[in-house]
Design a protein around this motif. Structure first.
Motif, mmCIF file in Angstrom:
data_model
loop_
_atom_site.group_PDB
_atom_site.id
_atom_site.type_symbol
_atom_site.label_atom_id
_atom_site.label_comp_id
_atom_site.label_asym_id
_atom_site.label_seq_id
_atom_site.Cartn_x
_atom_site.Cartn_y
_atom_site.Cartn_z
ATOM 1 N N GLU A 260 0.824 -1.217 0.000
ATOM 2 C CA GLU A 260 0.000 0.000 0.000
ATOM 3 C C GLU A 260 0.854 1.261 0.000
ATOM 4 O O GLU A 260 0.579 2.227 -0.696
ATOM 5 C CB GLU A 260 -0.929 0.013 1.218
ATOM 6 C CG GLU A 260 -2.068 -0.934 1.031
ATOM 7 C CD GLU A 260 -3.321 -0.516 1.786
ATOM 8 O OE1 GLU A 260 -4.126 -1.398 2.033
ATOM 9 O OE2 GLU A 260 -3.480 0.682 2.127
ATOM 10 N N ALA A 261 1.911 1.233 0.835
ATOM 11 C CA ALA A 261 2.746 2.425 0.945
ATOM 12 C C ALA A 261 3.428 2.716 -0.394
ATOM 13 O O ALA A 261 3.481 3.869 -0.843
ATOM 14 C CB ALA A 261 3.792 2.222 2.033
ATOM 15 N N LYS A 262 3.910 1.663 -1.052
ATOM 16 C CA LYS A 262 4.599 1.865 -2.327
ATOM 17 C C LYS A 262 3.618 2.308 -3.415
ATOM 18 O O LYS A 262 3.960 3.134 -4.249
ATOM 19 C CB LYS A 262 5.321 0.580 -2.759
ATOM 20 C CG LYS A 262 6.587 0.314 -1.958
ATOM 21 C CD LYS A 262 7.650 1.380 -2.203
ATOM 22 C CE LYS A 262 8.834 1.221 -1.271
ATOM 23 N NZ LYS A 262 9.676 2.432 -1.208
ATOM 24 N N SER A 263 2.396 1.754 -3.369
ATOM 25 C CA SER A 263 1.399 2.190 -4.354
ATOM 26 C C SER A 263 1.113 3.671 -4.181
ATOM 27 O O SER A 263 1.008 4.406 -5.160
ATOM 28 C CB SER A 263 0.101 1.409 -4.202
ATOM 29 O OG SER A 263 0.366 0.048 -4.198
ATOM 30 N N ALA A 264 0.992 4.097 -2.921
ATOM 31 C CA ALA A 264 0.705 5.514 -2.654
ATOM 32 C C ALA A 264 1.870 6.375 -3.130
ATOM 33 O O ALA A 264 1.673 7.431 -3.746
ATOM 34 C CB ALA A 264 0.439 5.727 -1.168
#
Lengths: 357, 195
Positions: free
Chosen positions: A137-141
């Motif tokens: 999730e963090a990398k997608s954001a």
């Protein structure tokens, strides 16, 4: 039986996705997270190989061949929908009389948490799955933010390029734009007209009334040219008081003559600036691409330029078409004087393509 | 200060008070531009000027701006991704509190040049905690007040928070947990995606 219950209790917490198999290969106990794969139905007395198909290693079809995989990585797929793929490892165990298989979602984890509505408590405290989901999730954001930045930078670049093709004083296109458009039109080969225009007496306005008056006149002339041309035509200021107009697909001699006449007429109307009035005119040279099939952009510009000089020499405030005589191509690189003479020569031979009648 | 933090302040003012109000803040802070880029770094003085301008424009104290910013960060739909990332910290509010120790490391996993203040949780008995924030940027504790208050709601816990002040570089928040399951809270599905 006490030992079995005891071991199951331990395994449920530290390996919540394990199964205990008896000697037949029946599932006699499943960890709480793995049990969710049955989606409410009991797993008791289901055979492991009825529940899961072993994808790798190949040819695992019965309990003996399953036991033979001891210690090696297993790839299995649930036989019923959703056909979740799992990875795991089997170890024989006397506790259950058969074997213990520990399983994990591996790379299919995103589908797994959705399909079975898993929560943080479904994973062992030591399991890195939650950290992995966090990272995804963090990398997608972060990627999304980066993508947006790239889009904005791209927009800024296009705006900057647009600006670089624009003459800031008049809002017309500039020489860069002409250099960009002209070779492409020649390449396209569909026919266009190239018009070169010089203002007459502009230097006098600048010298007598100053640059502010000169700028005002240039803006005024630019407005006239924009009004007299179509949106898709290229109108550019390529030097102090020099303009280039390119008309893609507009090559009718009579219509172009009308347009040139109209431009000269309107530009000749005195321009008031503060307390004074500025008087200018313009000379025009026109080259039709179809008459110079062998010329490149510089050659075509030179041809239009030659016609423009002919207009100047002819007494200004007039327009000329560049000759379609073949030999003009060879003469184009010669001096301005020669070109003017040539144009004059051509004019006398073919009759003037009329200044204002 | 990292662009993400500056951008967070911008989005907070824009989403809560409107774009015009944000433009007003940029003029008052003499920014010379209207949008922060999340992937760039800015001088700390820029952030301070924006906070000061925001407090003046909104007619509230700097502390209130910061606390409201904290609330915004974990409750506004536009920044749902952040709430989700924080909820990965634990399944209960207490577990979440304990995860704050590793928050700077978690942040760095996501964005490797984002430096968040170091935090330390102390436990006094079952329901009493204190959170010590080490930050050179004064007021970070107030942002955390907003974050904690809102996330407690999110987890369905009832808490009492008090900012105890501190000394330069250190701010302390006292946390009293009154009830862990006060309300249902908001749901958190691992597999959901921030919209």
């Amino acid at each position: 039986m006490d030992v079995f219950d005891d071991i199951c209790g331990v395994m449920d917490v530290i390996c919540p996705m394990h199964v205990m198999l008896n000697s037949n290969g029946d599932i006699i106990h499943a960890g709480p997270t793995l049990a969710k794969l049955w989606q409410g139905e009991g797993y008791q007395n289901t055979r492991f190989l009825e529940m899961f198909e072993v994808l790798r290693p190949k040819a695992v079809t019965d309990m003996p061949s399953l036991l033979a995989t001891t210690g090696h990585k297993l790839h299995v797929r649930k036989r019923t929908d959703p056909k979740t793929t799992l990875k795991g490892v089997l170890m024989p165990s006397s506790v259950s009389g058969g074997a213990v298989v520990n399983l994990s979602f591996g790379i299919s984890i995103m589908d797994g948490v959705r399909d079975y509505a898993l929560t943080s408590t479904d994973f062992a405290a030591t399991d890195l799955t939650i950290e992995m989901l966090y990272l995804i999730e963090a990398k997608s954001a972060a990627m999304e933010a980066s993508r947006k930045l790239n889009l904005r930078l791209q927009g800024a670049m296009i705006a900057a390029e647009e600006q670089a093709f624009t003459d800031t004083l008049t809002g017309l296109k500039n020489r860069r734009a002409v250099d960009f458009i002209l070779p492409r039109l020649i390449e396209k080969g569909t026919g266009f007209a190239l018009m070169q225009m010089d203002l007459d007496y502009f230097k006098a306005v600048n010298d007598t009334h100053g640059h502010a008056a000169g700028d005002h006149v240039l803006q005024h002339v630019a407005r006239i040219m924009v009004e007299e041309t179509r949106d898709e035509d290229c109108v550019a200021r390529v030097g102090g008081d020099e303009f280039v107009l390119i008309f893609d697909g507009f090559t009718n001699r009579g219509a172009l003559a009308d347009l040139a006449r109209r431009l000269i007429q309107r530009i000749e109307v005195p321009v008031p600036f503060e307390a004074i009035v500025c008087n200018i005119s313009s000379s025009i040279g026109i080259a039709l691409s179809r008459n110079f099939p062998l010329l490149d952009d510089a050659g075509l510009m030179a041809a239009a330029d030659a016609a423009l000089y002919a207009s100047k020499r002819g007494g200004r405030a007039q327009f000329q078409f560049a000759s379609d005589l073949e030999n003009i191509a060879a003469s184009i690189t010669s001096s301005t004087e020669t070109l003017s003479e040539l144009s004059e020569d051509i004019s006398s031979r073919h009759g003037r393509s009329g200044p204002l009648s | 200060m990292h662009g993400l933090i500056n951008r967070a302040i911008q989005c907070f003012i824009r989403d809560s008070y409107g774009r015009e109000r944000w433009i007003e803040v940029t003029h008052l802070a003499d920014l010379g531009f209207t949008d922060f880029e999340v992937m760039l770094h800015y001088d700390d003085a820029v952030t301070e000027a924006v906070l000061k301008a925001a407090a003046r424009t909104l007619g509230v104290s700097r502390e209130t701006v910061l606390e409201d910013l904290g609330t915004y960060l974990v409750s506004h739909p536009n920044v749902e991704a952040l709430r989700r990332l924080l909820r990965f910290g634990g399944v209960s509010f207490v577990e979440f509190l304990h995860s704050l120790d590793e928050l700077p490391d978690r942040a760095r996993l996501a964005v490797d040049d984002l430096i968040l203040p170091q935090m330390e949780l102390h436990e006094f008995g079952v329901n009493n905690f204190s959170l010590t924030c080490h930050s050179p940027h004064k007021g970070f504790g107030h942002v955390m007040m907003g974050v904690l208050r809102t996330l407690a709601d999110d987890y369905g816990a009832l808490v009492f928070l008090e900012h105890l002040g501190g000394k330069p570089g250190i701010e302390v928040i006292e946390i009293t947990l009154i009830e862990t399951a006060f309300s249902a809270g908001r749901s958190f599905e691992l597999g959901a995606r921030a919209g």
